[in-house]
Design an enzyme around this catalytic site. Structure first.
Site, PDB file in Angstrom:
ATOM      1  N   SER A   1       0.822  -1.211   0.000  1.00 28.95           N
ATOM      2  CA  SER A   1       0.000   0.000   0.000  1.00 28.95           C
ATOM      3  C   SER A   1       0.857   1.262   0.000  1.00 28.95           C
ATOM      4  O   SER A   1       1.996   1.260   0.477  1.00 28.95           O
ATOM      5  CB  SER A   1      -0.906   0.022   1.228  1.00 28.95           C
ATOM      6  OG  SER A   1      -1.691  -1.145   1.289  1.00 28.95           O
TER       7      SER A   1
HETATM    8  N1  SAH Z   1      -0.470  -5.354   4.040  1.00 28.36           N
HETATM    9  C1  SAH Z   1       0.240  -5.624   2.807  1.00 28.36           C
HETATM   10  C2  SAH Z   1      -0.573  -5.224   1.598  1.00 28.36           C
HETATM   11  C3  SAH Z   1      -0.767  -6.387   0.743  1.00 28.36           C
HETATM   12  S1  SAH Z   1      -1.961  -6.264  -0.548  1.00 28.36           S
HETATM   13  C4  SAH Z   1       1.616  -5.007   2.809  1.00 28.36           C
HETATM   14  O1  SAH Z   1       1.948  -4.277   3.746  1.00 28.36           O
HETATM   15  O2  SAH Z   1       2.384  -5.267   1.894  1.00 28.36           O
HETATM   16  C5  SAH Z   1      -3.231  -7.322   0.074  1.00 28.36           C
HETATM   17  C6  SAH Z   1      -2.849  -8.751   0.311  1.00 28.36           C
HETATM   18  O3  SAH Z   1      -4.043  -9.426   0.734  1.00 28.36           O
HETATM   19  C7  SAH Z   1      -2.363  -9.509  -0.914  1.00 28.36           C
HETATM   20  O4  SAH Z   1      -1.092 -10.040  -0.648  1.00 28.36           O
HETATM   21  C8  SAH Z   1      -3.404 -10.611  -1.099  1.00 28.36           C
HETATM   22  O5  SAH Z   1      -2.866 -11.837  -1.561  1.00 28.36           O
HETATM   23  C9  SAH Z   1      -3.973 -10.758   0.301  1.00 28.36           C
HETATM   24  N2  SAH Z   1      -5.300 -11.373   0.403  1.00 28.36           N
HETATM   25  C10 SAH Z   1      -6.361 -11.253  -0.451  1.00 28.36           C
HETATM   26  N3  SAH Z   1      -7.406 -11.974  -0.011  1.00 28.36           N
HETATM   27  C11 SAH Z   1      -7.010 -12.559   1.151  1.00 28.36           C
HETATM   28  C12 SAH Z   1      -7.649 -13.446   2.085  1.00 28.36           C
HETATM   29  N4  SAH Z   1      -8.891 -13.871   1.904  1.00 28.36           N
HETATM   30  N5  SAH Z   1      -6.942 -13.836   3.160  1.00 28.36           N
HETATM   31  C13 SAH Z   1      -5.666 -13.422   3.366  1.00 28.36           C
HETATM   32  N6  SAH Z   1      -5.005 -12.619   2.524  1.00 28.36           N
HETATM   33  C14 SAH Z   1      -5.669 -12.175   1.422  1.00 28.36           C
END
Ligand code: SAH
Length: 233
Positions: free
Chosen positions: A84
């Site tokens: 993000s």
């Molecule tokens: N907090 C992260 C942002 C990652 S983007 C950071 O600091 O880098 C969002 C993430 O959510 C992605 O990696 C995606 O694979 C994950 N995601 C999507 N659906 C999900 C679910 N149902 N359970 C766990 N993770 C999920």
């Protein structure tokens, strides 16, 4: 080094490995990021600002993007996912309203950056990532960086982490079409759940649990990658 002939000392200085110079540059970029993108836009929570000054964000992005790690936008982290924008991390962390004593659950570990920011503030962080290689990679990185208070699990965060519940705060970093019921249930009394809700258009929602009641506040328009898994069924 005082016993070295001057020409050797000079050589030693000019041949200093690049990472040292990079680290100094990155540290400066990080300070500027916090001042100009986070604090100047209204994130005033000292814990959040200190955490974002401390976490080396450039180590959480692919190497080819390290020079953009502190820029004002999200970046790709592989597997179609993104880390993000720094401001959003700051805003959401502040919205969790942490006093430094909490147990926090994150859904969507991704790069592990948000988990590290939380781990700077609270004693215990649980984080779930549905893309298994990302879960493994971020777990290793967090361990290498000394974040022993973060536990990462590969799986669907829709179901939360029942064995570690209740949580004082829960953050979801992928957009859900609706608020996952199990996450509300795993909030302790007074606990906060911060998540983007929607599809193409999304709003950041803060849910606060008061006994059996849940207060919902919409706080801003956002754009996140979609939450996948059970929430789509
Ligand atoms: N907090 C992260 C942002 C990652 S983007 C950071 O600091 O880098 C969002 C993430 O959510 C992605 O990696 C995606 O694979 C994950 N995601 C999507 N659906 C999900 C679910 N149902 N359970 C766990 N993770 C999920």
């Amino acid at each position: 080094m005082h016993w070295m002939p001057w020409f050797l000392a000079l050589t030693a200085l000019s041949c200093r490995p690049a990472p040292d110079r990079d680290d100094a540059t990155r540290a400066r970029e990080r300070e500027e990021m916090v001042a100009q993108q986070i604090a100047a836009r209204g994130v005033r929570d000292e814990r959040t600002l200190a955490a974002m000054r401390a976490v080396p964000r450039h180590l959480f992005v692919p190497e080819e993007f390290a020079s953009q790690a502190y820029a004002d936008h999200p970046l790709p982290i592989g597997h179609g996912q993104t880390i993000s924008q720094p401001y959003i991390v700051g805003f959401m962390t502040q919205a969790l309203d942490l006093d430094g004593s909490e147990t926090v659950l994150e859904v969507g570990t991704g790069s592990g950056y948000q988990a590290a920011v939380l781990a700077e503030i609270v004693p215990r962080v649980y984080s779930i990532e549905i893309v298994a290689p990302l879960a493994q990679q971020s777990a290793e990185l967090l361990k290498d960086l000394g974040y022993t208070n973060v536990e990462v699990r590969a799986g669907d965060g829709y179901l939360g982490w029942p064995e570690a519940a209740p949580f004082d705060a829960i953050i979801v970093t992928a957009a859900a079409p609706r608020i996952p019921e199990p996450l509300k249930e795993q909030l302790g009394d007074g606990g906060r759940l911060v998540l983007p809700v929607g599809d193409a258009w999304q709003e950041l929602v803060v849910v606060t649990r008061r006994g059996d009641r849940f207060e919902e506040k919409r706080v801003m328009d956002v754009r996140f990658v979609p939450m996948t898994g059970e929430v789509r069924h």
